[in-house]
Design a protein around this motif. Sequence first.
Motif, mmCIF file in Angstrom:
data_model
loop_
_atom_site.group_PDB
_atom_site.id
_atom_site.type_symbol
_atom_site.label_atom_id
_atom_site.label_comp_id
_atom_site.label_asym_id
_atom_site.label_seq_id
_atom_site.Cartn_x
_atom_site.Cartn_y
_atom_site.Cartn_z
ATOM 1 N N HIS A 262 0.874 -1.164 0.000
ATOM 2 C CA HIS A 262 0.000 0.000 0.000
ATOM 3 C C HIS A 262 0.918 1.223 0.000
ATOM 4 C CE1 HIS A 262 -3.765 -2.251 0.734
ATOM 5 N NE2 HIS A 262 -2.921 -3.114 1.293
ATOM 6 N N VAL A 263 1.036 1.846 -1.178
ATOM 7 C CA VAL A 263 2.048 2.873 -1.426
ATOM 8 C C VAL A 263 1.407 4.258 -1.421
ATOM 9 C CG1 VAL A 263 3.807 3.679 -3.032
ATOM 10 C CG2 VAL A 263 3.360 1.217 -2.806
ATOM 11 N N VAL A 264 1.863 5.101 -0.495
ATOM 12 C CA VAL A 264 1.313 6.449 -0.383
ATOM 13 C C VAL A 264 2.322 7.442 -0.940
ATOM 14 C CG1 VAL A 264 0.250 8.156 1.127
ATOM 15 C CG2 VAL A 264 0.138 5.715 1.727
ATOM 16 N N SER A 265 1.943 8.124 -2.009
ATOM 17 C CA SER A 265 2.763 9.165 -2.603
ATOM 18 C C SER A 265 2.135 10.515 -2.282
ATOM 19 C CB SER A 265 2.843 8.974 -4.122
ATOM 20 O OG SER A 265 3.421 10.104 -4.743
ATOM 21 N N LEU A 266 2.964 11.541 -2.137
ATOM 22 C CA LEU A 266 2.460 12.871 -1.800
ATOM 23 C C LEU A 266 2.404 13.784 -3.019
ATOM 24 C CD1 LEU A 266 4.248 13.309 1.629
ATOM 25 C CD2 LEU A 266 1.923 12.526 1.152
ATOM 26 N N ASN A 267 2.573 13.189 -4.197
ATOM 27 C CA ASN A 267 2.461 13.938 -5.446
ATOM 28 C C ASN A 267 1.399 13.292 -6.324
ATOM 29 O OD1 ASN A 267 4.840 16.016 -5.625
ATOM 30 N ND2 ASN A 267 5.724 14.143 -4.781
ATOM 31 N N PRO A 268 0.496 14.094 -6.901
ATOM 32 C CA PRO A 268 -0.494 13.515 -7.814
ATOM 33 C C PRO A 268 0.162 13.112 -9.130
ATOM 34 C CG PRO A 268 -0.637 15.900 -7.838
ATOM 35 C CD PRO A 268 0.382 15.547 -6.782
ATOM 36 N N GLU A 269 -0.567 12.362 -9.943
ATOM 37 C CA GLU A 269 -0.070 12.061 -11.279
ATOM 38 C C GLU A 269 0.113 13.368 -12.042
ATOM 39 O OE1 GLU A 269 -3.126 9.247 -12.680
ATOM 40 O OE2 GLU A 269 -1.454 7.838 -12.906
ATOM 41 N N MET A 270 1.079 13.383 -12.964
ATOM 42 C CA MET A 270 1.363 14.599 -13.713
ATOM 43 C C MET A 270 0.118 15.112 -14.439
ATOM 44 S SD MET A 270 4.417 15.391 -13.016
ATOM 45 C CE MET A 270 4.655 16.700 -14.223
ATOM 46 N N ALA A 271 -0.709 14.200 -14.930
ATOM 47 C CA ALA A 271 -1.900 14.609 -15.677
ATOM 48 C C ALA A 271 -2.900 15.342 -14.794
ATOM 49 C CB ALA A 271 -2.565 13.385 -16.307
ATOM 50 N N ARG A 272 -2.785 15.164 -13.466
ATOM 51 C CA ARG A 272 -3.737 15.806 -12.562
ATOM 52 C C ARG A 272 -3.235 17.156 -12.063
ATOM 53 N NH1 ARG A 272 -6.557 10.968 -8.988
ATOM 54 N NH2 ARG A 272 -6.390 9.338 -10.552
ATOM 55 N N LEU A 273 -2.013 17.516 -12.437
ATOM 56 C CA LEU A 273 -1.508 18.828 -12.068
ATOM 57 C C LEU A 273 -2.139 19.894 -12.953
ATOM 58 C CD1 LEU A 273 2.294 18.061 -11.549
ATOM 59 C CD2 LEU A 273 0.588 18.457 -9.772
ATOM 60 N N SER A 274 -1.920 21.142 -12.606
ATOM 61 C CA SER A 274 -2.441 22.244 -13.409
ATOM 62 C C SER A 274 -1.770 22.230 -14.780
ATOM 63 C CB SER A 274 -2.196 23.573 -12.700
ATOM 64 O OG SER A 274 -0.806 23.777 -12.513
ATOM 65 N N ASP A 275 -2.175 23.148 -15.650
ATOM 66 C CA ASP A 275 -1.682 23.118 -17.026
ATOM 67 C C ASP A 275 -0.188 23.332 -17.147
ATOM 68 O OD1 ASP A 275 -1.471 25.769 -16.430
ATOM 69 O OD2 ASP A 275 -3.011 26.452 -17.818
ATOM 70 N N GLY A 276 0.463 23.741 -16.058
ATOM 71 C CA GLY A 276 1.923 23.764 -16.051
ATOM 72 C C GLY A 276 2.545 24.945 -16.742
#
Length: 418
Positions: A262-276
């Motif tokens: 059960h892996v907890v990451s503190l960063n969302p997937e890149m696709a879920r970030l803002s438009d960058g």
Amino acid sequence: MFNDPERKPALVLSGGGAYGAYEVGVIKALFEGKSRSTFRVPLDPAIYTGTSVGNYNAAFLAMNEVDALESINQLHTIWTDRIADNGDGLGNGVYKMRWNPFNYIDPRVPGSPIELLRRLIGDTTSLGRAAAPRLANLLAPDEGLSERMKDLFNISAFLNVEPFRRLIEDTIKPSALRTSKKILKITATGWLTGIAKEFCFPNTENEKTWTDEETWAAIRASAAIPALFPPVKLLNEVYIDGGVVQNTPIKPAVKACATELHVVSLNPEMARLSDGRFENTLDTFNRVYAAMLVSRIDEDVASAKWVNEGIEALERIALGHNFNLETMRQFVRVAGVISSRLEKEKELPRKLTIHRYFPNRSLGDMLGMLNFHRRSIDDMIRDGYGDTCAHNCDDNKCVIPAVVEQAQPVEARAASTV
């Protein structure tokens, strides 16, 4: 699956400073049995691995002094009452800024005028001690000006991390880790080597018994954020934050024979970030840093999928399935891993189940890792809990191994097509 006597669930916790509060919410939902990833059955990990703030959370839970649910409730209280800045003048439980004028004039800050004066003198002395060699180096003619200038900048001189030391020594009991039935692996980075170092509790790797001071030092080392927290000397070596090379310690859990991660990451997937849009240097650096962390996790998860496929290829052959090109490809890709395990353990590696948990939005930028304000902490714990209750394995790209059935006899296959 949950009745499998050889099942060894592991909790893998990433680093990220104050964002570690999100992990508390995730763990709380898992331990309460609120997630579909555990079929609504409360999770009770046999193995804990962590890096940076994740190593502190993992160490507290691995002490196993009470049941898993009570442990996470206690950790929740520590985060909100001890770690968070509750606006009472005491600051947060991780660091204090030296030479912050409010530390000396804010009426909410406890202490007599003499104690406040002593604190002011102590902070001034610490800053002077840190600045003196840098000023001397600036005046030295041996190096070029750029080399002399860069040594002046040392943000860590303005951070007093004594609160974090006290937090660890007050809440982590080394004796409990030494006798715990749980396995704890925390990761730090060698300052000179740049190589990840795993510290295991109880120490079954070389039979060394960790002293209390060594245990606390290992936890501090894993959380020693470069340029902010000072490096930690342990066993004649110097260590910094494990997140530098292994921010999400999946491999230590696999080495400890975990079968369900059960892996907890503190960063969302890149696709879920803002438009960058790159509006400034900090935005650019934040996105590059997030991409680096996410790609490392994706690589580890992809490796686990390949191992699963290789084992499934062997199972299909053993159960009478056709040996085709795809089966051969899946096996050859991980033949070395399987061969190594057979040589060392005299058995095939087990297939891995990997459940992934991460925020649906960015928790913040690099500077936000130092934001321990109570409202922010409460929000992240709430989000972690809610995201985990709504967990969807397809959306989170979890790794669920296939079950290979016995192949039908040729006659049965022919009959089924008629």
